[in-house]
Scaffold this active site. Sequence first.
Site, mmCIF file in Angstrom:
data_model
loop_
_atom_site.group_PDB
_atom_site.id
_atom_site.type_symbol
_atom_site.label_atom_id
_atom_site.label_comp_id
_atom_site.label_asym_id
_atom_site.label_seq_id
_atom_site.Cartn_x
_atom_site.Cartn_y
_atom_site.Cartn_z
ATOM 1 N N CYS A 102 -8.715 -0.504 -10.696
ATOM 2 C CA CYS A 102 -9.919 -0.444 -11.503
ATOM 3 C C CYS A 102 -10.431 -1.857 -11.772
ATOM 4 O O CYS A 102 -9.650 -2.751 -12.074
ATOM 5 C CB CYS A 102 -9.734 0.241 -12.852
ATOM 6 S SG CYS A 102 -9.192 1.930 -12.773
ATOM 7 N N ARG B 34 -10.525 -3.421 -5.892
ATOM 8 C CA ARG B 34 -9.516 -3.003 -6.864
ATOM 9 C C ARG B 34 -9.469 -1.492 -7.049
ATOM 10 O O ARG B 34 -8.543 -0.966 -7.665
ATOM 11 C CB ARG B 34 -9.796 -3.652 -8.217
ATOM 12 C CG ARG B 34 -9.819 -5.138 -8.175
ATOM 13 C CD ARG B 34 -10.232 -5.666 -9.510
ATOM 14 N NE ARG B 34 -9.184 -5.406 -10.477
ATOM 15 C CZ ARG B 34 -8.306 -6.322 -10.865
ATOM 16 N NH1 ARG B 34 -8.348 -7.517 -10.372
ATOM 17 N NH2 ARG B 34 -7.382 -6.023 -11.746
ATOM 18 N N TRP C 165 -10.097 3.460 -9.866
ATOM 19 C CA TRP C 165 -8.971 3.980 -9.084
ATOM 20 C C TRP C 165 -8.344 5.037 -9.971
ATOM 21 O O TRP C 165 -7.769 4.727 -11.014
ATOM 22 C CB TRP C 165 -7.985 2.859 -8.772
ATOM 23 C CG TRP C 165 -6.863 3.288 -7.879
ATOM 24 C CD1 TRP C 165 -6.863 3.326 -6.515
ATOM 25 C CD2 TRP C 165 -5.559 3.733 -8.286
ATOM 26 N NE1 TRP C 165 -5.647 3.777 -6.057
ATOM 27 C CE2 TRP C 165 -4.837 4.039 -7.110
ATOM 28 C CE3 TRP C 165 -4.939 3.922 -9.518
ATOM 29 C CZ2 TRP C 165 -3.532 4.504 -7.129
ATOM 30 C CZ3 TRP C 165 -3.630 4.394 -9.541
ATOM 31 C CH2 TRP C 165 -2.945 4.676 -8.366
ATOM 32 N N ASN D 98 -9.247 0.088 -17.909
ATOM 33 C CA ASN D 98 -8.282 -0.056 -16.818
ATOM 34 C C ASN D 98 -6.913 0.113 -17.452
ATOM 35 O O ASN D 98 -6.629 -0.516 -18.460
ATOM 36 C CB ASN D 98 -8.444 -1.460 -16.210
ATOM 37 C CG ASN D 98 -7.462 -1.734 -15.088
ATOM 38 O OD1 ASN D 98 -6.781 -0.832 -14.628
ATOM 39 N ND2 ASN D 98 -7.406 -2.977 -14.662
ATOM 40 N N GLY D 99 -6.077 0.966 -16.895
ATOM 41 C CA GLY D 99 -4.746 1.176 -17.468
ATOM 42 C C GLY D 99 -4.501 2.655 -17.695
ATOM 43 O O GLY D 99 -5.232 3.505 -17.180
ATOM 44 N N GLU E 121 7.696 -3.826 7.294
ATOM 45 C CA GLU E 121 6.325 -4.192 6.966
ATOM 46 C C GLU E 121 5.345 -3.562 7.971
ATOM 47 O O GLU E 121 4.280 -3.076 7.598
ATOM 48 C CB GLU E 121 6.181 -5.721 6.932
ATOM 49 C CG GLU E 121 4.753 -6.253 6.894
ATOM 50 C CD GLU E 121 3.960 -5.838 5.655
ATOM 51 O OE1 GLU E 121 4.521 -5.245 4.726
ATOM 52 O OE2 GLU E 121 2.740 -6.098 5.646
ATOM 53 N N LYS F 29 2.328 -1.058 7.115
ATOM 54 C CA LYS F 29 0.929 -1.380 7.447
ATOM 55 C C LYS F 29 0.302 -0.204 8.199
ATOM 56 O O LYS F 29 -0.825 0.193 7.924
ATOM 57 C CB LYS F 29 0.911 -2.644 8.299
ATOM 58 C CG LYS F 29 -0.304 -3.476 8.204
ATOM 59 C CD LYS F 29 -0.196 -4.572 7.180
ATOM 60 C CE LYS F 29 0.048 -4.061 5.798
ATOM 61 N NZ LYS F 29 0.444 -5.045 4.854
ATOM 62 N N GLU G 242 -0.318 2.792 5.760
ATOM 63 C CA GLU G 242 -1.356 2.702 4.733
ATOM 64 C C GLU G 242 -2.770 2.693 5.296
ATOM 65 O O GLU G 242 -3.680 3.180 4.650
ATOM 66 C CB GLU G 242 -1.118 1.542 3.763
ATOM 67 C CG GLU G 242 -1.231 0.171 4.334
ATOM 68 C CD GLU G 242 -0.861 -0.919 3.325
ATOM 69 O OE1 GLU G 242 -1.242 -0.827 2.155
ATOM 70 O OE2 GLU G 242 -0.192 -1.880 3.740
ATOM 71 N N HIS H 206 23.181 6.769 13.768
ATOM 72 C CA HIS H 206 23.826 7.395 12.606
ATOM 73 C C HIS H 206 22.941 8.495 12.008
ATOM 74 O O HIS H 206 23.192 8.944 10.885
ATOM 75 C CB HIS H 206 24.169 6.332 11.557
ATOM 76 C CG HIS H 206 25.156 5.324 12.052
ATOM 77 N ND1 HIS H 206 26.458 5.651 12.360
ATOM 78 C CD2 HIS H 206 25.026 4.013 12.362
ATOM 79 C CE1 HIS H 206 27.094 4.573 12.805
ATOM 80 N NE2 HIS H 206 26.238 3.568 12.828
ATOM 81 N N LYS I 258 -6.273 -2.501 -4.353
ATOM 82 C CA LYS I 258 -5.709 -3.811 -4.031
ATOM 83 C C LYS I 258 -4.691 -4.290 -5.060
ATOM 84 O O LYS I 258 -3.630 -4.757 -4.707
ATOM 85 C CB LYS I 258 -6.855 -4.822 -3.890
ATOM 86 C CG LYS I 258 -6.413 -6.193 -3.435
ATOM 87 C CD LYS I 258 -5.978 -6.181 -1.990
ATOM 88 C CE LYS I 258 -5.472 -7.509 -1.512
ATOM 89 N NZ LYS I 258 -4.623 -7.349 -0.318
HETATM 90 C C1 F6R Z 1 0.516 -3.522 1.376
HETATM 91 C C2 F6R Z 1 0.133 -4.047 0.095
HETATM 92 C C3 F6R Z 1 0.954 -3.691 -1.093
HETATM 93 C C4 F6R Z 1 1.143 -4.934 -1.959
HETATM 94 C C5 F6R Z 1 1.838 -4.577 -3.277
HETATM 95 C C6 F6R Z 1 2.092 -5.805 -4.134
HETATM 96 O O1 F6R Z 1 -0.346 -3.935 2.372
HETATM 97 O O2 F6R Z 1 -0.819 -4.752 -0.008
HETATM 98 O O3 F6R Z 1 2.185 -3.130 -0.760
HETATM 99 O O4 F6R Z 1 1.891 -5.856 -1.234
HETATM 100 O O5 F6R Z 1 1.058 -3.669 -3.986
HETATM 101 O O6 F6R Z 1 0.904 -6.483 -4.411
HETATM 102 P P1 F6R Z 1 0.896 -7.964 -4.907
HETATM 103 O O7 F6R Z 1 1.402 -8.809 -3.795
HETATM 104 O O8 F6R Z 1 -0.514 -8.242 -5.260
HETATM 105 O O9 F6R Z 1 1.834 -8.031 -6.095
#
Ligand code: F6R
Length: 612
Positions: free
Chosen positions: A2, A27, A74, A100-101, A487, A491, A494, A510, A607
């Site tokens: 948000c 966000r 969000w 927000n929250g 990772e 990626k 998501e 296993h 984000k």
């Molecule tokens: C994946 C991604 C998330 C962030 C996670 C932590 O692409 O972006 O998994 O890495 O939410 O976010 P930060 O680094 O902002 O604490």
Amino acid sequence: MCGIVAYVGPQDAAPVLLEGLQRLEYRGYDSAGVAVVTRSGALKVHKAKLRVAELAASLPARFKGTSGIGHTRWATHGEPNDVNAHPHTDTAERIAVVHNGVIENADELRAALAADGVEFRSQTDTEVLAHLVAQYAERGAGLEEAVRSTLRRVVGTYGIAVVDVSEPGVVVVARNGSPLVLGVGEKEMFVASDVTAFVAYTRQVVHLEDGELAVVRASGYRTFNEEARATHRTPSEVDMEVVEFDTAGHAHFLAKEIHEQPDAVERTLRGRLDRRFATAHLGGLNLGARELREVRRIKILGCGSAYYAGEIGAQLIEDLARMPASSEPASEFRYRNPVIESDTLYIAVSQSGETYDTLAAVKEVKRKGGRVLGVVNSVGSAIARECDGGVYLHAGPEVSVASTKAFTSTIVAFALLALHFGRIQDLSPAAGGRLVEALDALPGQIREILAQEERIAALAAEYASEHAKSGSMMFIGRVRGFPVAREAAQKLKEISYIHAEAYPASELKHGPLALIGPELPTVAVVPDDELFDKNLTTLGEIRTRAGRVLAVAHREIDPALAEHTVVVPKSEPVLDAVLLNIPLQLFAYHAALALGRDVDRPRNLAKSVTVE
Ligand code: F6R
């Protein structure tokens, strides 16, 4: 998570709010809205399940006011729709609130309000705030007091901005667990959940602390603590460029950020490599060599990609400094009542510097007397300010939801830390010197990998259609390759919504080998290291079961073992993760494109995750 903006001043509020929301849209983007109070004291609200640009295009004529609030959502309580979009108002449309929250006792407050005859329009927790503030205001409280009384009844986290038609030209804001920053202009004031929203107008900022409330007018602001005592906060200048919200000729921010990585890594390294002493200089650590020698172990805390980057960081520290190191999801850490030892150094990793779980973990460590460093991208963010010192990534703002350049720069920052720690411990000048050269070569090597984009795009499209049959993809790697595989799987999940599992290659037999067959492709991370032959044996086991394999390796793999290989340049083995990860970012991006996904704004995500 948000985005909140507010404005008070001589300008027409709506365009300023909408511009700020545009900059905050990463966000949260399932709906957006603005509310303005006109000079004569009327409230106008426009909100919808639309992107900010569409909301701006649909703004009614004569939507004019000199104070206002805005929000990009969000969803937590209630599905994304027009009604649940913020701002929320009370029944008489006197008060408007953006939030927000999460209000944890929203149900209880709803029941109390309903007993007083209040009828709710939305399913959100935020609407209770609007009704409560209105109740206090109707009983004669000014807006400041009405908000304070409301917040005394609230359990949960919030960053809020509130306007009242009876007090045009005033916005009351408060924070508890969700970031809020005041921007001090010339006879105008801005508020936002992130400085980027208003940095084009002013760089003079006041970061509100948890429990603080501020009364904001065009002429200035007053801040108060929970006991309503003035806190007298003076602004500081924020060192931040205006984020240009264009994709610089790329189709998406994600593509732009993947391609920015050579520059981002250069910035992470700038001024930090010392050839003379074969080490790295990190000015912000606030930790001398003698103190460092007393550290017995390192624990790294982060969420999602930051946690995976921390796993790579832990390996780098163990390799180069021979100090026990491990990485743990910050979201789990504080719930297991962790033992905080005085000889453990904690490192919090966060691109945004705002992730609620990571911030809470930092606070838990500090409450118990531990020392925490930050590896953070966003300068002046909550986590950066909470830590005792640290390393800024200087990767530049990351807008696309999926982290790419910040992930890569985080590994590079850890390499610098590990080199610095290592040279204080037992790492030889010769080994340190090799590392310095290898780090310096990374930007050019990343460029070489990016030049292979066309081929990787074709492979991604092919594997994405393969997925259509199985609905899934396997990612494997060993030791240094495993966090890269984790990772890469994350990626792909998501942004393409293809289910992906990451396993250590050694663990396949296993259990998960049972899944392997012609319809479950495997992406294998196969560096040219001491485990190379063992990795080939695993590929043989997959091929025997007719599984397709795409390898990312330092040399062409026998086509009998991997149908396709993407070759990356070699570096010092401890830096392998940096380069092996790049083609897999391109792979995820192009797989998502092939499937027609919204790569910059994947469904259900945001984000900055500023809620628990
Ligand atoms: C994946 C991604 C998330 C962030 C996670 C932590 O692409 O972006 O998994 O890495 O939410 O976010 P930060 O680094 O902002 O604490």
